[in-house]
Every structure is written in structure tokens, then in C-alpha cells.
Design a protein around this motif. Structure first.
Motif, PDB file in Angstrom:
ATOM      1  N   GLY A   1       0.964  -1.290   0.016  1.00  0.00           N
ATOM      2  CA  GLY A   1       0.130   0.064  -0.065  1.00  0.00           C
ATOM      3  C   GLY A   1       0.889   1.175   0.068  1.00  0.00           C
ATOM      4  O   GLY A   1       0.594   1.926  -0.635  1.00  0.00           O
TER       5      GLY A   1
ATOM      6  N   VAL B   1      -3.279   0.297   4.710  1.00  0.00           N
ATOM      7  CA  VAL B   1      -4.231  -0.543   3.868  1.00  0.00           C
ATOM      8  C   VAL B   1      -5.422  -0.950   4.888  1.00  0.00           C
ATOM      9  O   VAL B   1      -5.239  -1.303   6.097  1.00  0.00           O
ATOM     10  CB  VAL B   1      -3.676  -1.464   3.315  1.00  0.00           C
ATOM     11  CG1 VAL B   1      -4.465  -2.631   2.792  1.00  0.00           C
ATOM     12  CG2 VAL B   1      -2.357  -1.182   2.460  1.00  0.00           C
TER      13      VAL B   1
ATOM     14  N   LEU C   1      -7.216   1.444   0.710  1.00  0.00           N
ATOM     15  CA  LEU C   1      -6.219   2.143   1.785  1.00  0.00           C
ATOM     16  C   LEU C   1      -6.533   3.607   1.913  1.00  0.00           C
ATOM     17  O   LEU C   1      -7.359   4.337   1.196  1.00  0.00           O
ATOM     18  CB  LEU C   1      -4.663   2.169   0.787  1.00  0.00           C
ATOM     19  CG  LEU C   1      -4.444   2.880  -0.196  1.00  0.00           C
ATOM     20  CD1 LEU C   1      -4.010   4.509   0.057  1.00  0.00           C
ATOM     21  CD2 LEU C   1      -3.123   2.245  -0.777  1.00  0.00           C
TER      22      LEU C   1
END
Length: 119
Positions: A49, A69, A86
Motif C-alpha cells: 500500500g 491498507v 487504503l
């Protein structure tokens, strides 16, 4: 006699093949469709992420700050696709984003898609 040996060798090869198929059945179940990521807090998932936000910043010339995330799923192909949701800060406002990151067989990440999600 030659046919008999051929038959026995073929039968042995079949039995060995079937046992290896059974051993990899769990792996085969993962190939293809998307599966939910069970441990979203896993540092590896969080790093994907963070990679997505950083790469998006480079490409779009933005200054988002990765937070975490919050959900995701993965798909095993010739590598792994990670479809993540996210949060990131845009200035002082926390916003939700979706992303698709492909991790190739060399373990290199590639940002495929990054988009905003309205809360």
C-alpha cells in the motif's frame, strides 16, 4: 515383453503424477480468482500500500501521505495482483483510495491502477 514394460512404466509415471497433483492441490486452489487477504495488518501488505501511494505521487506529482491498507484481496497469476483499499492524507484530510499493484516473479512491484473512492 516391450509392451508390458511400457505399460508398467506408464502406470508408474501416472501414479507419481497423481501424488504430486494431490500434494499441490492447496496451491492450485489459489490460482485464478481473487481471494481475501486475511491479515491486512501484515507488514508486507502494508508495504505494498505504501509503495502504491509513493508511486502514485511520482506519477501524478501529488503529495499524498500513506496511512494504512484497510482491506484487500489478491490473485495469483505469473506473480501476484493485489487489489487494495487504503487511506492516505491529502493535506490534513484522510481519503480512501483503491489500487491495483502487480508483484512480478522477481518480487518487483508495479503500480497498475490508483483511484479515489468517495466516502
Amino acid at each position: 515383453m516391450a509392451r508390458s514394460l511400457f505399460f508398467m512404466a506408464s502406470l508408474l509415471l501416472f501414479v507419481v503424477s497423481m501424488s504430486s497433483i494431490t500434494a499441490t492441490r492447496a496451491q492450485l486452489d489459489l490460482v485464478g480468482g481473487y481471494k481475501p487477504i486475511k491479515d491486512i495488518a501484515d507488514p508486507y501488505i502494508q508495504s505494498i500500500g505504501e509503495f502504491a501511494v509513493n508511486e502514485h505521487n511520482k506519477q501524478a506529482k501529488t503529495e499524498l501521505k500513506f496511512q494504512k491498507v484497510i482491506s484487500g484481496k489478491f490473485q495469483i497469476v505469473a506473480g501476484t495482483n493485489y487489489h487494495l483499499r487504503l487511506t492516505a492524507l491529502e493535506g490534513t484530510v484522510s481519503r480512501t483510495y483503491g489500487t491495483l499493484v502487480f508483484t512480478d516473479l522477481k518480487k518487483e512491484n508495479h503500480l497498475i491502477l490508483f483511484y479515489g473512492i468517495t466516502n
